[in-house]
Design an enzyme around this catalytic site. Sequence first.
Site, PDB file in Angstrom:
ATOM      1  CG  LEU A  23      40.375  38.370  41.734  1.00 29.14           C
ATOM      2  CD1 LEU A  23      40.364  39.420  40.638  1.00 29.14           C
ATOM      3  CD2 LEU A  23      39.877  37.038  41.197  1.00 29.14           C
ATOM      4  CG  MET A  28      51.577  48.887  45.481  1.00 29.72           C
ATOM      5  SD  MET A  28      51.530  49.489  43.782  1.00 29.72           S
ATOM      6  CE  MET A  28      49.838  49.244  43.360  1.00 29.72           C
ATOM      7  N   GLY A  29      49.409  45.657  47.390  1.00 31.19           N
ATOM      8  CA  GLY A  29      48.051  45.626  47.924  1.00 31.19           C
ATOM      9  C   GLY A  29      47.347  44.325  47.648  1.00 31.19           C
ATOM     10  CB  VAL A  31      43.919  41.835  43.478  1.00 34.78           C
ATOM     11  CG1 VAL A  31      43.050  42.030  42.241  1.00 34.78           C
ATOM     12  CG2 VAL A  31      45.271  42.518  43.297  1.00 34.78           C
ATOM     13  CE  LYS A  45      47.403  45.511  42.560  1.00 35.94           C
ATOM     14  NZ  LYS A  45      48.736  45.492  41.921  1.00 35.94           N
ATOM     15  CG  ASP A 138      56.850  42.641  38.123  1.00 32.77           C
ATOM     16  OD1 ASP A 138      57.829  41.959  37.763  1.00 32.77           O
ATOM     17  OD2 ASP A 138      56.023  42.239  38.948  1.00 32.77           O
TER      18      ASP A 138
END
Length: 747
Positions: A23, A28-29, A31, A45, A138
């Site tokens: 996705l 951070m990572g 998805v 995630k 965010d």
Amino acid sequence: MTVEPLRPGDPDRIGGYECVGRLGAGGMGQVFLARAGDGELVALKLIHADLARDPAFRARFAREAEAVRRVSGPYTAPLLDSGEDPRPWLVTAYLRGLSLDLAVRRYGPLNAEATRRLGAALARTLEAMHRAGVVHRDLKPANIMLTVDGPRVVDFGIAGGADAIPHDGEAPIGTPAYMAPELFTGEPVTQAIDLFALGGVLAFCRTGAAPFRYGPPAERLDPDGRSESVPDDGDAALSALINACLDEDPARRPSPEQLAAALSRSRDGISGTAWLPPTVGRDIVARTRSAPAVPVPRDARGPRRRRVLLRVAETGAAALAGVAMVRLVTDEPTPQAPLLWVARTTVVTPDEFGPVLGDGLLLLDRTVVTASGAARLDLCCLDTATGRYRWRRPIDPFDRQDGGLLASPEGIWIRTRRGLHEVDPAGGAVRWSRQRAFPGPAPSTARGGGLVFDISAAAGSGDNGTVHAHEAGTGRVVWERRIDGRPVSPVVEKGVVYVVSVSARDGWLRVHALDAAGGRARWISGSGDDQVTGTDGPASRDTDATLRVAGDTVYVSVEGRLLDALDVRTGAARWRTRPRPRTGEKPAEPVPGAAMPVVDGSTLFLGTGDGLLHAFDTRDGHRRWAVPTGAPPHAVGAFRRRPTPAVGHGLVFVRGAESIRALRADDGTVRWEHRTGPSAGEPLLAGGTLHIPGKREVTSHDPVSGRILQRLDLRPHTRYPAAVLAGREALYVLAGVDAVIAVGLPS
């Protein structure tokens, strides 16, 4: 939401979930679209490996995952599951619908009532999050999903709770246009940063644009602190609430409870899509009914590609937070680009990146945002060997569209619309300043022979201007000369200052050749009976022109309509030509902007606003060929965009809409083409190699064959290469607006 196929090396299963597609990815990572045991689709995630190796991060992740589990409410995407094998991961519901960002950009701003209802829902969500000890950090339109069940806040909490609020010396993380000023100024940071972001979201709902382009500059606020871009539409109270959220002082911002109460006109919540414009509601329903296209399984797509992971060494304060690993994807036999360092910036645009000055890389970085003063713009110098900041110097705010930066080992000169400043390259100290208005469309300066040349509007002269010569280092005025017409651009070549000027009243354009040492006029084109550079008809007050000196000829390009060749000694006309538009097509209206002539041997190349590249014989101006580059037409107005083709190895390299083409210089035929996508930047020829910014990567090519020599892939970090510069031994890539990546040049 687009679902991409899994890539080689992606996991097949995480926990009890089967990964079926990608996705997206972030700092951070990654998805993944995953399938639970009962067949339900979820969003999973997986944290980046380098973050997972940090014990402090893992401990904070576990604490905040537990805290997020306690966040409940009708407007959140609940955390369904989490784990730490093979590294930390979490699962949330897979939401089908439309992001608020896409909805507003596609269908237009929301009315006041819809904005009120959405704002109340988001305020209640923040209330629940803050009560659980979670800070979103965010909140922005892209993180708000509009679904058939109402709005949902996504991507919050994990590694962004109270423990993750930046402390002294740490770089703030977020989206600059929605980040509270205290994240930059060093003031105490609290949960009130989410209220500032919510104010920005609501302003976006009402106007269709973020309230602050690069961060909240004060020029968008009136003396009372009210955002002039947020309309009242009979609801002044809503505008007042939005501006209260955007208050510079976090203590004056409303609490989530106060905001929800002030926005709500009833106790009813918000659900379904009836509160939205009908077009938005229909789009959401259609997206919900359509099943996501799950990509073809990996095993059905052939052999896997080799993927190399390179760790980024610590670079102190210049290290890029959230991008501690750069992934270089290679298809044999293409080698990976050797990574040198990664540096963190705040907001740098392509026009504000560079130049490279010896062993320093200059850039203009927006850093501090307040409601009492304009967004601070810093001139920064990065060490090209390490990526560490050598110095930062606050300067008068300006966009590169409205100013120029000239650099040499002797000094750095910054020209804004209001003044000229000289900065010491060694430490960033301002040596001297001159306050004077620039009369033309694109402020700029020139240097040569130990002098710096500037132009200004002559006091009380209407159309006339003045050329100033300053002593570099001291700013002492060596000479000044008044010229007829409004100056456009200065160029210094072999002891001569060339200045183009235009008369809006009389409709002419001239070139002035001035002695650089004393200001004496050597010649002026267009004077007396030798008017050779005039336009046909009235000239615009902001007529744009560019000038190039090559050999014994001065070439002047006027907005793509006119190309003149003048004798460098006398200014006499050698030839004039008018680039013809494409056959059967009218020229772009208004007239295309000026392009920079490029001379190679006996050929002059000129790109024009209708998307053509022309090749002229420098001896007589005869057009040898003209071919479409594939670039869309552009009109005059963006004066800083000057199409300048890269030329070398008997080829001309041009950017089209979705590709870079290598054209044979002799006849304009395509030698090779490389697909890049519509967001590609300009190609750069350096170190005997052609470097091409693509949509998510930078490739370095053999210029003659087009073979890819190395590749830097930025897709895992959802960044794009916005600009590329080259030094003696390295390539510097502006990735997005907040990262600079240095890689070695191909051997």
